[in-house]
Design an enzyme around this catalytic site. Structure first.
Site, short mmCIF file in Angstrom:
data_model
loop_
_atom_site.label_atom_id
_atom_site.label_comp_id
_atom_site.label_asym_id
_atom_site.label_seq_id
_atom_site.Cartn_x
_atom_site.Cartn_y
_atom_site.Cartn_z
N HIS A 93 9.52 -0.47 -4.32
CA HIS A 93 8.23 0.11 -4.75
C HIS A 93 7.96 -0.18 -6.23
O HIS A 93 7.71 0.73 -7.02
CB HIS A 93 8.21 1.62 -4.49
CG HIS A 93 6.81 2.16 -4.38
ND1 HIS A 93 6.51 3.26 -3.60
CD2 HIS A 93 5.63 1.76 -4.93
CE1 HIS A 93 5.20 3.52 -3.69
NE2 HIS A 93 4.66 2.62 -4.50
N ASP A 134 7.31 -3.59 0.02
CA ASP A 134 7.57 -2.88 -1.24
C ASP A 134 7.51 -1.37 -1.05
O ASP A 134 7.93 -0.63 -1.93
CB ASP A 134 6.53 -3.31 -2.29
CG ASP A 134 6.85 -2.79 -3.68
OD1 ASP A 134 8.00 -2.99 -4.13
OD2 ASP A 134 5.97 -2.19 -4.31
N GLU A 170 11.20 6.98 1.08
CA GLU A 170 11.69 6.31 -0.12
C GLU A 170 12.58 7.25 -0.93
O GLU A 170 12.24 8.42 -1.10
CB GLU A 170 10.51 5.83 -0.98
CG GLU A 170 9.68 4.77 -0.28
CD GLU A 170 8.52 4.25 -1.12
OE1 GLU A 170 8.39 4.67 -2.29
OE2 GLU A 170 7.74 3.43 -0.63
N ALA A 177 0.84 -1.20 0.00
CA ALA A 177 0.00 0.00 0.00
C ALA A 177 0.87 1.25 0.00
O ALA A 177 1.35 1.70 -1.05
CB ALA A 177 -0.93 -0.03 1.21
N ARG A 178 1.09 1.83 1.16
CA ARG A 178 2.01 2.93 1.38
C ARG A 178 2.77 2.62 2.66
O ARG A 178 2.25 1.99 3.57
CB ARG A 178 1.27 4.26 1.53
CG ARG A 178 0.72 4.84 0.24
CD ARG A 178 1.85 5.46 -0.60
NE ARG A 178 1.32 6.21 -1.74
CZ ARG A 178 1.08 5.73 -2.93
NH1 ARG A 178 1.32 4.44 -3.17
NH2 ARG A 178 0.62 6.50 -3.90
#
Length: 319
Positions: free
Chosen positions: A280, A256, A261, A231-232
């Site tokens: 990601h 991920d 980031e 998701a985030r």
């Protein structure tokens, strides 16, 4: 109608739009700064991340009526300002369904088949064969809890059922959609997580889902459970997750997305043996742009005939 795209469209895609929609004017403006004037005249804007969509831009874009982003998440866009100015926003929800499902099960299968362990052994040239069959789990009969039961969540559940897993969902309504055997409302997320052998997070990021999974939620997971976040990064309290993983309060995590980031080199997550990290890329696939474009064409037909768009965002909810 003037459509301006800051996403590169190939010659075939441009021809499709011109031929299918007579009278349409199309400008591809990949260099945003060089095309500020034409961007401000657009009725329809195709964008990737929406980085060019600021309050200042919206104040200049007096003709703008619809923005089509080629991402699923829209949390970085000025949603309140879009609503105030009456601009419709649509994303590409659903385009990521299969690649993100494959990504989720890449982590899950890697963990149950001990692939991180064997990868390390391979680099050491070590025939690290487990001492017995009991080292390997089977997905059949295990519980898959999916946080977020939209199009991606339903695809994750569908594949989970194909593996013989029991599927449990978490959403705002508590109603079980397609491919879920049951669901719980967000207020009962702990109950759903406590059942999980594998928990996959694919919920949209909103103010309500920030830190949705914190130390209390992580504490109810079985020590044998695995957590996957697609998701985030900010949906999960990252520091609480690091502590839980270090203390082996859960078996492992496939991640991920992260609170920052790129993930900083000094993050403890890099060195935890029970973590698989990817940068990601969960929604990426070779035909990603083609599928986004096909969705845009469908939406353009609806826009021209005054219908609600297939992936229109509720600007109050943020998804």
């Amino acid at each position: 109608m003037l459509i301006v795209s800051t996403v590169k469209l190939n010659s075939e895609q441009r021809a499709t739009l011109i031929n299918k929609f007579p009278g349409l004017e199309l400008v591809v403006a990949e260099d945003v700064k060089a095309h500020e004037a034409i961007l401000a005249q657009a009725e329809v804007l195709i964008t990737f991340s929406g980085a060019e969509i600021t309050t200042g831009f919206l104040n200049k874009a007096k003709n703008l009526r619809w923005i089509q982003t080629f991402l699923a998440g829209v949390d970085r866009l000025p949603l309140a300002e879009l609503k105030r100015q009456g601009v419709v926003l649509s994303n590409v929800s659903g385009v990521h369904g299969m690649p993100m499902t494959e990504q989720a099960f890449a982590y899950i299968l890697a963990f149950v088949r001990l692939l991180p362990r064997f990868s390390v052994a391979q680099r050491r040239h070590d025939w690290d064969q487990p001492s017995g069959f009991f080292a390997f789990e089977s997905l059949s009969g295990k519980t898959l809890t999916v946080i977020g039961t939209g199009r991606i969540g339903q695809e994750v559940a569908r594949l989970g059922q194909a593996f013989g897993m029991r599927t449990v969902g978490v959403n705002t309504s508590g109603k079980a959609p397609l491919h879920f055997q049951r669901a719980y409302p967000t207020g009962q997320i702990k109950k759903a997580l406590s059942m999980a052998d594998f928990a996959v997070v694919v919920v949209p990021f909103t103010a309500q889902t920030q830190n949705l999974i914190g130390s209390e939620e992580l504490a109810v997971l079985k020590p044998t459970a695995y957590l996957v976040n697609l998701a985030r990064g900010t949906v999960i309290d990252e520091q609480a997750l690091i502590k839980a993983l270090k203390r082996q309060k859960l078996a492992g995590a496939g991640l991920d997305v992260f609170s920052q980031e790129p993930l900083p080199p000094e993050s403890p997550l890099w060195d935890l043996p029970n973590v698989i990290i990817t940068p990601h890329i969960g929604g990426w696939s070779a035909n990603y742009y083609d599928r986004c474009f096909e969705l845009f064409v469908d939406n353009l037909e609806r826009y021209r005939t005054g219908q609600r768009l297939l992936t229109q965002i509720d600007l109050d909810k943020g998804y």
